[in-house]
Scaffold this active site. Structure first.
Site, mmCIF file in Angstrom:
data_model
loop_
_atom_site.group_PDB
_atom_site.id
_atom_site.type_symbol
_atom_site.label_atom_id
_atom_site.label_comp_id
_atom_site.label_asym_id
_atom_site.label_seq_id
_atom_site.Cartn_x
_atom_site.Cartn_y
_atom_site.Cartn_z
ATOM 1 C CB ALA A 232 -50.193 -42.690 -58.643
ATOM 2 C CG ASP A 300 -45.360 -37.767 -63.539
ATOM 3 O OD1 ASP A 300 -44.476 -37.146 -64.153
ATOM 4 O OD2 ASP A 300 -46.180 -37.216 -62.780
ATOM 5 C CB CYS A 353 -42.314 -31.539 -64.083
ATOM 6 S SG CYS A 353 -41.824 -32.014 -62.422
#
Length: 404
Positions: A232, A300, A353
């Protein structure tokens, strides 16, 4: 443009810390902007943008200036003189700036601009890797990643709508525009400090790149579910998940860094997100407690960050090729471990990313071939390249765990 001594000295001081002491550009810029209370917005803008621009083009400018690391202050002035000359700025008669060979600088620029690693100002290894993984797309992608990133906001739907937020910002003399295909995004027409606005203080928006805003949507969350955001951090995507769930159900925000989760708590209070429960990952027990209990899991994953070079240009110089091997192993371990939290019939999103297939679709393919991964199927994935989208480079894959 007339150069002001105190502003240029601030730039040189900042570059010294970034290039020679390994400091992070964003932290140094924040520090520099507090240096003189008398500076107006134009002064602050000059300092921030000049530092970032010279960091971005470090290799090209240093090559033209014929200086090597570690850079003495004299060498930093030479690099600055190259920047100013290429921008068409007249150099003042200061003792720090030696007579600048303007024609030679422009000639060297033309010469080096024919070689991609100099033209795009990147390390040799990064240029070779990009070419190997992206082929003919690498030219366009690295060029796009060298452009200044736009400022994009995400309207916090727990408190407002995109239209109301736009009106509120207009009242504060900030112009924004909608972005097609992004349900809650507004892009600033001109860069400005949005963190001092009443709209921000009242939790009406978060600053979040348009590509990053697609991740929470991709997870297909529903109000009332139990959702786990496993990496997170300070919670940009966690807050988006809470908004999509309308504050109903539970978002468990996990991270190995407790200080980041403290920042998330502060942001959640401002955003009015009440269904977030931060949990520090202290051991594998924290993961095991949630085995087969989550409707949705977001990974993520930590990555090279090559998709966000436009907003983190100093990452080009901090990133090392050995780190990539380490991070790919970490990604595989995280996927294998955290995927166990998904209940049968539940869904998982793996996102990075990064623009490298070896961190993205190759990792997903490898995971699906493992014993744990065999319980999952790939529903869809999305590859976002900066030169096509105009925003950060990103990857996301939606997997579903087979029902018992």
């Amino acid at each position: 443009m007339r150069l002001h001594r105190n502003l240029v000295f601030a730039v040189i001081d900042g570059l010294h810390e970034i290039f020679n002491e390994g400091a992070y550009a964003d932290k140094i810029v924040q520090k520099l902007l507090k240096r003189d209370k008398r500076w107006g917005s134009r002064d602050r803008s000059f300092v921030a943008e000049t530092v970032y621009e010279i960091v971005r083009w470090k290799r090209l400018y240093a090559e033209i200036a014929e200086v090597k690391e570690p850079y003495s202050r004299e060498n930093l002035w030479r690099i600055f003189a190259v920047w100013a000359t290429l921008r068409g700025i007249s150099l003042p008669d200061w003792k720090q700036i030696a007579p600048t060979p303007t024609r030679r600088i422009k000639g060297r620029f033309d010469e080096l601009s024919k070689i991609r690693k100099f033209k795009e100002s990147i390390p040799d290894w990064m240029d070779e890797l990009g070419q190997k993984e992206l082929g003919h797309l690498w030219d366009k992608e690295i060029n796009a990643l060298n452009q200044q990133a736009p400022v994009v906001l995400r309207a916090n739907t727990l408190k407002t709508t995109k239209d109301k937020l736009r009106s509120a910002l207009e009242d504060e003399n900030i112009d924004t525009e909608f972005i097609n295909g992004y349900s809650d995004a507004l892009k600033l027409v001109e860069r400005t400090n949005v963190f001092t606005t009443d709209a921000f203080k009242n939790g009406m928006f978060e600053v979040q790149d348009a590509s990053s805003q697609l991740v929470a949507d991709f997870l297909d969350v529903q109000p009332g579910q139990r959702v786990v955001d496993t990496c997170a951090g300070a919670g940009g995507k966690t807050l988006h998940l809470a908004a999509l769930m309308e504050n109903k159900g539970q978002v468990i925000a996990m991270d190995i860094y407790g200080n980041k989760l403290k920042e998330l708590k502060r942001r959640a209070r401002r955003a009015g997100a009440h269904n977030i429960e931060p949990r520090v990952i202290e051991s594998t027990k924290d993961i095991k407690k949630l085995h087969n209990k989550a409707d949705r899991v977001l990974i993520d994953a930590p990555c090279s960050g090559l998709g966000v070079l436009s907003r983190n240009p100093d990452a080009k110089w901090k990133l090392q090729p050995e780190f990539l091997d380490t991070i790919k192993n970490t990604q595989a371990e995280i996927l294998e471990s955290y995927s166990k939290m998904v209940k049968p019939g539940g869904k998982l999103v793996y996102a990075t990313c990064s623009i490298l297939p070896s961190e993205n679709q190759d990792q997903v393919k490898k995971f699906l071939s493992t014993e744990i991964g065999e319980n999952f199927m790939l529903i869809k994935d999305k590859k976002i390249l900066s030169h096509k989208s105009g925003y950060d480079g990103f990857y996301m894959a939606l997997l579903e765990k087979k029902a018992d």
